[in-house]
Design an enzyme around this catalytic site. Sequence first.
Site, PDB file in Angstrom:
ATOM      1  N   GLU A  79     -52.601 -13.455 -56.760  1.00 25.63           N
ATOM      2  CA  GLU A  79     -51.294 -13.335 -57.426  1.00 25.63           C
ATOM      3  C   GLU A  79     -51.468 -12.510 -58.707  1.00 25.63           C
ATOM      4  OE1 GLU A  79     -49.951 -17.025 -59.156  1.00 25.63           O
ATOM      5  OE2 GLU A  79     -47.841 -16.486 -58.948  1.00 25.63           O
ATOM      6  N   LYS A 178     -41.889 -16.478 -53.953  1.00 25.45           N
ATOM      7  CA  LYS A 178     -42.423 -17.727 -54.523  1.00 25.45           C
ATOM      8  C   LYS A 178     -41.285 -18.672 -54.915  1.00 25.45           C
ATOM      9  CE  LYS A 178     -45.513 -19.276 -58.267  1.00 25.45           C
ATOM     10  NZ  LYS A 178     -46.221 -18.796 -59.483  1.00 25.45           N
ATOM     11  N   CYS A 211     -49.775 -20.301 -55.662  1.00 21.28           N
ATOM     12  CA  CYS A 211     -50.062 -20.973 -56.937  1.00 21.28           C
ATOM     13  C   CYS A 211     -49.371 -22.333 -57.073  1.00 21.28           C
ATOM     14  CB  CYS A 211     -49.723 -20.032 -58.085  1.00 21.28           C
ATOM     15  SG  CYS A 211     -50.724 -20.360 -59.554  1.00 21.28           S
TER      16      CYS A 211
END
Length: 496
Positions: A79, A178, A211
């Site tokens: 990322e 995301k 994440c």
Amino acid sequence: MASQLLAYVAVLVFCVLNVSSLETFIAAVYEHAVILPKATLIAVSREEALALMNQNLDLLEGAITSAAKQGAHIIVTPEDAIYGWNFNKETIYPYLEDIPDPQVNWIPCNDPNRFGHTPVQERLSCLAKNSSIYVVANIGDKKPCNASDPQCPRDGRYQYNTDVVFDSEGRLVARYHKQNLFMGEDQFNTPKGPEMVTFDTTFGRFGIFTCFDILFHEPAVTLVKDFHVDTILFPTAWMNVLPHLSAVEFHSAWAMGMGVNFLASEIHYPPYNMTGSGIYAPDSPRAFHYDMKTKEGKLLLAQLDSHPRRSGAVNWTSYASGIKTVSTGNWEFKGLVFFDEFTFVELMGSTGNYTVCQKDLCCHLNYQMSEKRPDEVYALGAFDGLHTVEGTYYLQICTLLKCRTTDVRTCGDSVETASTRFEMFSLSGNFGTQYVFPEVLLSEIQLAPGEFQVSSDGRLFSQKPTSGPVLTVTLFGRVYERDLTPDAPAGLQQKH
Ligand SMILES: *[C@@H]1O[C@H](CO)[C@@H](O)[C@H](O)[C@H]1NC(C)=O
Ligand SMILES: *[C@@H]1O[C@H](CO)[C@@H](O)[C@H](O)[C@H]1NC(C)=O
Ligand SMILES: *[C@@H]1O[C@H](CO)[C@@H](O)[C@H](O)[C@H]1NC(C)=O
Ligand SMILES: *[C@@H]1O[C@H](CO)[C@@H](O)[C@H](O)[C@H]1NC(C)=O
Ligand SMILES: *[C@@H]1O[C@H](CO)[C@@H](O)[C@H](O)[C@H]1NC(C)=O
């Protein structure tokens, strides 16, 4: 005629080769030492943004071609690897591209101008195609909107933190926006709903998220439970937090708890405690990397099963609920672990059986140390509550950990080294969730592949003496349904 026939045979052979599925595959993850742009309050030009992104892409290219030469089928890059962070919505704009829905069936390398100016997608696509390898990357998507959409931001565009996957022909096969943005990620918008992004290959079914997503039910758990993916792709820029949320520790635990392969590619940036990539199978890590000392990137490769065998479901309360808890009379104390107040008992001898409870959760530990050192204190802790710092999520945790000093007021503090090995341990708790992630972390942030196991009745136990001194042995449980309404039964506080 003959050439037509030859072409037909060639196509046939190609198709047959194409559908033959692989039992195993070689995965690569790259921990990339990102080149950051200068912090600025004014947006740079598109040319400047591209120049910086190409510097990072030059380094990713080296990793991708090297992985392909070593036989890797897929490589994951981190990322924020292409442009870093420290942006607001305006200053990241020159770094963004419009990323189409993969249904358009697009190979940017062959058809670079089909969706406007998209040089980053073109370069990633060509890297995948030229090296004949699946390439997973994280870039920024921009989607204009207007008053016809009442949620359209005032600046007239959505901007998304986006994972993309190009297959070995360079085709865009996955795009994931995301869902769970971390605090401070103000340069991006949250998509309208969680996106379940999967794709199939000859080496299994893949799902993707990024994440902070790993701490939540959507899309992470649903991808595994309902979409039955074999392998998770996980580009991340993860800030390590001890004792329970260091990257290699938590990501490998999630792979084991959920029964999937997990490819974690972490940014390498020690000043922010960002290091810790790995290739994790459900039974054990296959490769991992943790390096706070150098500024170098690192390529990891390992072989994985395309369809990892899921061991039968674990009942995370079975063993512990069979233990009758007699009041042991041990002195209990409180200690903070990453802002959460745990209830602890100190482990007094080199061997013993301890129980500690908090609210509905009771944790049991049976252990034997190699020696009880006078200069180290270990404690058993329990936590049952809502974590509210840097994110809101309900936890149930049983943990054996080393205290930072021999003063028990330091139990739960961050500590990176230890000297005490364990001959054996067995940890269990009467969890109110089936989502429990088993962690074992050794001194200097090392994992312990093949040294422990989980039984079907919910015990995390050692299979041999630990190969190094122990920092923590933990069952990290998530109770997703209590995230919003911790003090009321789920469902009673729905908004209408
Ligand atoms: C891909 O390969 C072609 C021909 O071998 C070359 O011209 C091109 O520059 C390569 N592209 C990348 C991104 O490596
Ligand atoms: C508003 O946006 C939609 C697509 O998001 C587009 O179809 C439409 O033409 C736009 N309307 C105006 C007035 O720009
Ligand atoms: C990195 O971790 C150390 C120890 O765990 C902590 O003291 C420090 O504040 C962390 N740094 C950042 C930038 O979070
Ligand atoms: C798990 O074990 C407990 C205690 O043995 C039992 O009451 C419960 O029904 C089991 N749960 C499942 C889903 O089998
Ligand atoms: C701890 O408990 C286990 C079983 O729960 C038992 O076999 C063992 O003898 C106990 N050990 C001690 C030191 O009490």
